[in-house]
Design a protein around this motif. Structure first.
Motif, PDB file in Angstrom:
ATOM      1  N   ILE A  25       0.830  -1.207   0.000  1.00  0.00           N
ATOM      2  CA  ILE A  25       0.000   0.000   0.000  1.00  0.00           C
ATOM      3  C   ILE A  25       0.863   1.255   0.000  1.00  0.00           C
ATOM      4  O   ILE A  25       1.738   1.422   0.860  1.00  0.00           O
ATOM      5  CB  ILE A  25      -0.936   0.016   1.235  1.00  0.00           C
ATOM      6  CG1 ILE A  25      -1.815  -1.235   1.251  1.00  0.00           C
ATOM      7  CG2 ILE A  25      -1.791   1.284   1.249  1.00  0.00           C
ATOM      8  CD1 ILE A  25      -2.515  -1.480   2.574  1.00  0.00           C
ATOM      9  N   GLY A  26       0.599   2.138  -0.946  1.00  0.00           N
ATOM     10  CA  GLY A  26       1.223   3.450  -0.967  1.00  0.00           C
ATOM     11  C   GLY A  26       0.271   4.477  -0.380  1.00  0.00           C
ATOM     12  O   GLY A  26      -0.926   4.457  -0.669  1.00  0.00           O
ATOM     13  N   VAL A  27       0.793   5.378   0.456  1.00  0.00           N
ATOM     14  CA  VAL A  27      -0.034   6.405   1.102  1.00  0.00           C
ATOM     15  C   VAL A  27       0.329   7.761   0.507  1.00  0.00           C
ATOM     16  O   VAL A  27       1.491   8.179   0.562  1.00  0.00           O
ATOM     17  CB  VAL A  27       0.184   6.415   2.637  1.00  0.00           C
ATOM     18  CG1 VAL A  27      -0.737   7.444   3.295  1.00  0.00           C
ATOM     19  CG2 VAL A  27      -0.079   5.026   3.216  1.00  0.00           C
ATOM     20  N   VAL A  28      -0.667   8.443  -0.073  1.00  0.00           N
ATOM     21  CA  VAL A  28      -0.432   9.743  -0.697  1.00  0.00           C
ATOM     22  C   VAL A  28      -1.375  10.769  -0.084  1.00  0.00           C
ATOM     23  O   VAL A  28      -2.344  10.432   0.587  1.00  0.00           O
ATOM     24  CB  VAL A  28      -0.647   9.680  -2.235  1.00  0.00           C
ATOM     25  CG1 VAL A  28       0.300   8.674  -2.869  1.00  0.00           C
ATOM     26  CG2 VAL A  28      -2.100   9.338  -2.577  1.00  0.00           C
ATOM     27  N   GLY A  29      -1.108  12.025  -0.328  1.00  0.00           N
ATOM     28  CA  GLY A  29      -1.919  13.112   0.204  1.00  0.00           C
ATOM     29  C   GLY A  29      -1.057  14.327   0.429  1.00  0.00           C
ATOM     30  O   GLY A  29       0.180  14.250   0.413  1.00  0.00           O
ATOM     31  N   ARG A  30      -1.701  15.455   0.641  1.00  0.00           N
ATOM     32  CA  ARG A  30      -0.948  16.696   0.844  1.00  0.00           C
ATOM     33  C   ARG A  30      -0.215  16.675   2.175  1.00  0.00           C
ATOM     34  O   ARG A  30      -0.663  16.032   3.130  1.00  0.00           O
ATOM     35  CB  ARG A  30      -1.900  17.894   0.786  1.00  0.00           C
ATOM     36  CG  ARG A  30      -2.488  18.150  -0.597  1.00  0.00           C
ATOM     37  CD  ARG A  30      -3.504  19.265  -0.563  1.00  0.00           C
ATOM     38  NE  ARG A  30      -4.598  18.976   0.365  1.00  0.00           N
ATOM     39  CZ  ARG A  30      -5.660  19.768   0.546  1.00  0.00           C
ATOM     40  NH1 ARG A  30      -5.743  20.897  -0.119  1.00  0.00           N
ATOM     41  NH2 ARG A  30      -6.601  19.435   1.399  1.00  0.00           N
ATOM     42  N   ARG A  36      -2.369  28.356  -7.510  1.00  0.00           N
ATOM     43  CA  ARG A  36      -2.254  27.213  -8.407  1.00  0.00           C
ATOM     44  C   ARG A  36      -1.212  26.213  -7.900  1.00  0.00           C
ATOM     45  O   ARG A  36      -1.307  25.013  -8.150  1.00  0.00           O
ATOM     46  CB  ARG A  36      -1.885  27.689  -9.810  1.00  0.00           C
ATOM     47  CG  ARG A  36      -1.818  26.566 -10.839  1.00  0.00           C
ATOM     48  CD  ARG A  36      -2.070  27.089 -12.217  1.00  0.00           C
ATOM     49  NE  ARG A  36      -2.021  26.025 -13.202  1.00  0.00           N
ATOM     50  CZ  ARG A  36      -2.598  26.088 -14.389  1.00  0.00           C
ATOM     51  NH1 ARG A  36      -3.295  27.157 -14.731  1.00  0.00           N
ATOM     52  NH2 ARG A  36      -2.490  25.098 -15.243  1.00  0.00           N
ATOM     53  N   LEU A  37      -0.231  26.729  -7.174  1.00  0.00           N
ATOM     54  CA  LEU A  37       0.792  25.871  -6.585  1.00  0.00           C
ATOM     55  C   LEU A  37       0.338  25.267  -5.253  1.00  0.00           C
ATOM     56  O   LEU A  37       1.137  24.672  -4.538  1.00  0.00           O
ATOM     57  CB  LEU A  37       2.087  26.657  -6.367  1.00  0.00           C
ATOM     58  CG  LEU A  37       2.935  26.909  -7.609  1.00  0.00           C
ATOM     59  CD1 LEU A  37       4.033  27.920  -7.327  1.00  0.00           C
ATOM     60  CD2 LEU A  37       3.530  25.615  -8.126  1.00  0.00           C
ATOM     61  N   GLY A  38      -0.928  25.444  -4.900  1.00  0.00           N
ATOM     62  CA  GLY A  38      -1.469  24.815  -3.708  1.00  0.00           C
ATOM     63  C   GLY A  38      -1.234  25.572  -2.426  1.00  0.00           C
ATOM     64  O   GLY A  38      -1.273  25.003  -1.338  1.00  0.00           O
ATOM     65  N   PHE A  39      -0.991  26.890  -2.515  1.00  0.00           N
ATOM     66  CA  PHE A  39      -0.740  27.710  -1.331  1.00  0.00           C
ATOM     67  C   PHE A  39      -2.072  28.214  -0.796  1.00  0.00           C
ATOM     68  O   PHE A  39      -2.822  28.878  -1.502  1.00  0.00           O
ATOM     69  CB  PHE A  39       0.159  28.893  -1.719  1.00  0.00           C
ATOM     70  CG  PHE A  39       1.075  29.341  -0.618  1.00  0.00           C
ATOM     71  CD1 PHE A  39       0.649  30.262   0.314  1.00  0.00           C
ATOM     72  CD2 PHE A  39       2.365  28.847  -0.529  1.00  0.00           C
ATOM     73  CE1 PHE A  39       1.495  30.686   1.318  1.00  0.00           C
ATOM     74  CE2 PHE A  39       3.216  29.268   0.474  1.00  0.00           C
ATOM     75  CZ  PHE A  39       2.781  30.190   1.395  1.00  0.00           C
ATOM     76  N   ALA A  40      -2.396  27.895   0.459  1.00  0.00           N
ATOM     77  CA  ALA A  40      -3.668  28.305   1.034  1.00  0.00           C
ATOM     78  C   ALA A  40      -3.674  29.798   1.341  1.00  0.00           C
ATOM     79  O   ALA A  40      -2.645  30.380   1.700  1.00  0.00           O
ATOM     80  CB  ALA A  40      -3.940  27.509   2.321  1.00  0.00           C
ATOM     81  N   ARG A  41      -4.831  30.439   1.203  1.00  0.00           N
ATOM     82  CA  ARG A  41      -4.950  31.885   1.419  1.00  0.00           C
ATOM     83  C   ARG A  41      -4.586  32.290   2.852  1.00  0.00           C
ATOM     84  O   ARG A  41      -4.044  33.361   3.079  1.00  0.00           O
ATOM     85  CB  ARG A  41      -6.365  32.360   1.090  1.00  0.00           C
ATOM     86  CG  ARG A  41      -6.654  32.347  -0.410  1.00  0.00           C
ATOM     87  CD  ARG A  41      -7.971  33.066  -0.719  1.00  0.00           C
ATOM     88  NE  ARG A  41      -8.173  33.141  -2.161  1.00  0.00           N
ATOM     89  CZ  ARG A  41      -7.690  34.105  -2.936  1.00  0.00           C
ATOM     90  NH1 ARG A  41      -6.955  35.043  -2.397  1.00  0.00           N
ATOM     91  NH2 ARG A  41      -7.909  34.116  -4.229  1.00  0.00           N
ATOM     92  N   GLU A  42      -4.885  31.413   3.808  1.00  0.00           N
ATOM     93  CA  GLU A  42      -4.589  31.773   5.197  1.00  0.00           C
ATOM     94  C   GLU A  42      -3.092  31.892   5.465  1.00  0.00           C
ATOM     95  O   GLU A  42      -2.675  32.457   6.477  1.00  0.00           O
ATOM     96  CB  GLU A  42      -5.211  30.755   6.169  1.00  0.00           C
ATOM     97  CG  GLU A  42      -4.761  29.324   5.972  1.00  0.00           C
ATOM     98  CD  GLU A  42      -5.751  28.528   5.110  1.00  0.00           C
ATOM     99  OE1 GLU A  42      -5.830  27.311   5.288  1.00  0.00           O
ATOM    100  OE2 GLU A  42      -6.429  29.150   4.258  1.00  0.00           O
ATOM    101  N   ASP A  95       4.795  17.400  -1.755  1.00  0.00           N
ATOM    102  CA  ASP A  95       3.986  16.206  -1.928  1.00  0.00           C
ATOM    103  C   ASP A  95       3.636  16.018  -3.405  1.00  0.00           C
ATOM    104  O   ASP A  95       3.994  16.824  -4.265  1.00  0.00           O
ATOM    105  CB  ASP A  95       2.719  16.274  -1.058  1.00  0.00           C
ATOM    106  CG  ASP A  95       1.924  17.555  -1.303  1.00  0.00           C
ATOM    107  OD1 ASP A  95       1.821  17.976  -2.475  1.00  0.00           O
ATOM    108  OD2 ASP A  95       1.406  18.132  -0.334  1.00  0.00           O
ATOM    109  N   SER A  96       2.915  14.921  -3.727  1.00  0.00           N
ATOM    110  CA  SER A  96       2.659  14.585  -5.122  1.00  0.00           C
ATOM    111  C   SER A  96       1.771  15.618  -5.806  1.00  0.00           C
ATOM    112  O   SER A  96       1.932  15.895  -7.002  1.00  0.00           O
ATOM    113  CB  SER A  96       2.031  13.192  -5.229  1.00  0.00           C
ATOM    114  OG  SER A  96       0.858  13.102  -4.447  1.00  0.00           O
ATOM    115  N   ASP A  97       0.826  16.235  -5.082  1.00  0.00           N
ATOM    116  CA  ASP A  97      -0.012  17.283  -5.678  1.00  0.00           C
ATOM    117  C   ASP A  97       0.837  18.484  -6.080  1.00  0.00           C
ATOM    118  O   ASP A  97       0.669  19.055  -7.156  1.00  0.00           O
ATOM    119  CB  ASP A  97      -1.090  17.730  -4.684  1.00  0.00           C
ATOM    120  CG  ASP A  97      -2.311  16.829  -4.727  1.00  0.00           C
ATOM    121  OD1 ASP A  97      -2.226  15.776  -5.368  1.00  0.00           O
ATOM    122  OD2 ASP A  97      -3.328  17.184  -4.116  1.00  0.00           O
ATOM    123  N   MET A  98       1.750  18.875  -5.201  1.00  0.00           N
ATOM    124  CA  MET A  98       2.636  19.999  -5.486  1.00  0.00           C
ATOM    125  C   MET A  98       3.543  19.677  -6.678  1.00  0.00           C
ATOM    126  O   MET A  98       3.793  20.520  -7.538  1.00  0.00           O
ATOM    127  CB  MET A  98       3.470  20.313  -4.241  1.00  0.00           C
ATOM    128  CG  MET A  98       4.658  21.230  -4.475  1.00  0.00           C
ATOM    129  SD  MET A  98       4.257  22.845  -5.139  1.00  0.00           S
ATOM    130  CE  MET A  98       5.911  23.531  -5.298  1.00  0.00           C
TER     131      MET A  98
END
Length: 598
Positions: free
Chosen positions: A34-39, A396-402, A442-445
């Motif tokens: 099992i591979g575990v992925v996520g931000r 777009r690079l996944g940076f949250a506004r907060e 992470d993989s999303d980034m």
């Protein structure tokens, strides 16, 4: 029927400001890989901690089948700094016992063959300590193994060795593996199931990374139009997987018809002709030429006779073992390292942007808030025909506004990497050099980073151990072998073959043995004999260094000596013959030992 090894039931985990998991139930069965992925920050390591027993869920429970042995590699440094490498790996076991175990020899040969057996852990670098910790885990007998970022600090050869080891460690349909990694090639190579951690849940998918991408696209299509950005990015990633990587797409990991239907209207990842036309317009025909360039540190030639004409629009990946000179090569290109021989010629229009491993671009703005940094940047960036503002690009690079109000120094490693890449792109370079850009992301980034680079019309040079990234964003690869730059028409596979064929292929990083007894070396030496030989080699090398220095000194003395003092010259000449004779004998012994332990 599959046999459960570990089961987590209704697990709830929360911190004062965040619910990490809310009533999550998962299980590891015999044969699972099992591979575990996520931000980053969504709970991947916490999940492994709960299943491994190092983190107690606030409610729910974790049960193991009776007698199940669970081994875990966390990201914490748990080694005793005063212990030796050998004791950390095999403990107090007698030499004849562990040296007679082919599995133990294979792990030692694959991960730590380059490290002194008697060296103290505290004297090693962080990457070397990480390899020792991984070896100490893998020499044990486990029914389930959980690995948190095991590919960090491994080069491409080490990653390939680890993948092969895990694929053959257990018999088919036995043992269990749970691994967190951002190395997508590794996920595809090893895993048969993928868990995505997001929004307080764990969502399972069949297959490795490629299959996960397909299923996630289908999930997002069915979910809602609000997921359009993410979906389009994954569809582009899927198009790359289906069209751009023959070795990967030949594997029947997902339904081909469904994949083709999803990507039938997706254009190719890159338009190389158009990008090259734009690159020539921005750069001219001359970028950077390295002509017979060499770099020396002390008595060591790091790079030798490097000749490379970097063309406009070229997208090149650089491979090499740790310490082989990859960062030095980037330094030559950037002008921060001067050649000891040869020359480096730069085009007049070149504007280089370097993304290094130390975040040096962020040092001067460490005390500024992210929004203040963006406010000073008026440049826009064009992607897919649309102009994006710095804030839109960062989103777009996944940076949250907060996080816009956070100071740069307070950002996590992954957030700093996002900001570093953003500022690099907005500085409008026409040549970008990336030194290990996948660290801390992470993989999303990674997918978002690759999407931006797909549209970027300039020359791109990437140094990375991430095989997936190299194959994804570059069109050709070079390797640094024995200080020389060599083109690799066959890509990463050719590099691994060349390294295996080198007489001493793993001077600075672990050797890549085949399965079985090869970890002990072709000579069949026992572990104790091998260590004795390695010690003698090290001793010979130290003695040869002293003898070479003495030869230089004797030659100088003979030049400076009173030529009329025949007796004195005779003594010097006699000593020189003795030193040279000892040197020849030691060099022959060194060659014999090297043949034995290689």
């Amino acid at each position: 029927m599959a046999v459960p090894l570990v089961v987590g039931e209704s697990m709830h985990l929360a911190y004062p400001t965040k619910v990490v998991f809310d009533s999550v139930t998962v299980g590891i069965e015999e044969g699972d890989r099992i591979g575990v992925v996520g931000r980053n920050g969504d709970g991947k390591s916490s999940l492994l901690g709960m299943l491994g027993g190092s983190i107690e869920p606030l409610s729910g429970r974790v049960t193991r089948r009776g007698g199940v042995r669970f081994g875990m590699l966390s990201q914490r440094d748990d080694l005793d700094p005063a212990a030796t490498v050998g004791h950390s790996i095999v403990g107090d076991r007698p030499d004849h016992e562990w040296a007679g175990d082919a599995g133990v020899r294979e792990v030692i040969g694959g991960l730590v063959a380059d490290l002194p057996w008697d060296a103290a852990i505290g004297s090693l670098s962080g990457g070397q300590q990480r390899r020792v910790a991984l070896a100490a885990l893998l020499v044990g007998e486990w029914d389930v193994i959980a690995l948190d970022e095991p590919t960090n600090h491994l080069d491409i050869e080490g990653i390939a060795w680890l993948a092969q080891h895990l694929k053959t460690r257990w018999a088919k349909n036995s043992g269990g593996l749970l691994v967190i990694t951002h190395d997508r090639w590794f996920l595809d190579e090893v895993c048969t199931e993928t868990w995505e951690v997001h929004s307080g849940i764990v969502e399972p998918f069949e297959g490795g990374y490629a299959a996960y991408v397909l299923q996630r696209v289908e999930r997002d299509r069915m979910a809602a139009a609000t997921e359009a950005k993410r979906q389009n990015l994954m569809r582009k990633e899927l198009a790359w997987l289906r069209r751009g990587a023959p070795a990967r797409t030949s594997k029947p990991k997902f339904r081909i018809d469904a994949a083709n239907q999803l990507i039938e209207d997706v254009p190719p990842v890159r338009n190389p002709i158009e990008l090259q036309r734009l690159a020539v317009a921005r750069l001219g025909k001359d970028v950077i030429d390295l002509e017979g360039a060499g770099v020396r540190y002390g008595d060591r030639d790091v790079l030798r006779d490097v000749t490379w004409r970097i063309a406009p629009g070229e997208r090149t990946g650089i491979l090499g073992a740790n310490g082989s000179g990859k960062s030095t090569l980037l330094g030559l290109i950037a002008g921060t390292v001067q050649p000891a021989s040869g020359r480096v010629k730069r085009g007049k229009t070149v504007r280089l942007g370097l993304l290094d491993q130390q975040f040096t671009q962020l040092t001067e703005i460490a005390g500024d808030r992210v929004r203040e940094v963006l406010a000073r940047t008026k440049t826009t960036f064009m992607i897919d025909g649309k102009n994006l503002t710095p804030a839109q690009l960062l989103e777009r690079l996944g940076f949250a506004r907060e996080h816009l109000s956070a100071r740069v120094a307070e950002l996590s490693g992954g957030q700093k990497r996002r900001l570093q890449l953003l500022l690099l792109l907005l500085s409008e370079p026409n040549l970008i050099a990336l030194d290990e850009p996948t660290n801390d992301v992470d993989s999303d980034m990674l997918a978002a980073m690759e999407d931006l680079l797909d549209s970027w019309p300039g020359t791109l040079i990437v140094v990375s151990h991430d095989r997936y990234l190299l194959e994804r964003v570059t069109d050709q690869q070079y390797a640094i072998l024995d200080g020389r730059l060599r083109h690799l028409p066959g890509g990463v596979d050719e590099y691994l073959r060349l390294r295996r064929e080198q007489p001493s292929s793993r001077t600075n990083s672990p050797i890549t043995p085949t399965t079985g007894d090869a970890g002990a070396g072709a000579s069949g030496l026992s572990g104790a004999e091998r260590r004795t030989a390695q010690k003698e080699v090290a001793s010979i090398e130290r003695r040869l260094d002293r003898l070479h220095a003495e030869v230089k000194t004797l030659h100088q003395h003979m030049v400076d000596h009173d030529q009329g003092n025949y007796e004195g010259l005779q003594k010097l000449a006699g000593r020189l013959r003795a030193v040279e004779g000892e040197t020849v004998e030691l060099e022959e012994r060194w060659l014999e030992l090297s043949d034995l332990i290689d």
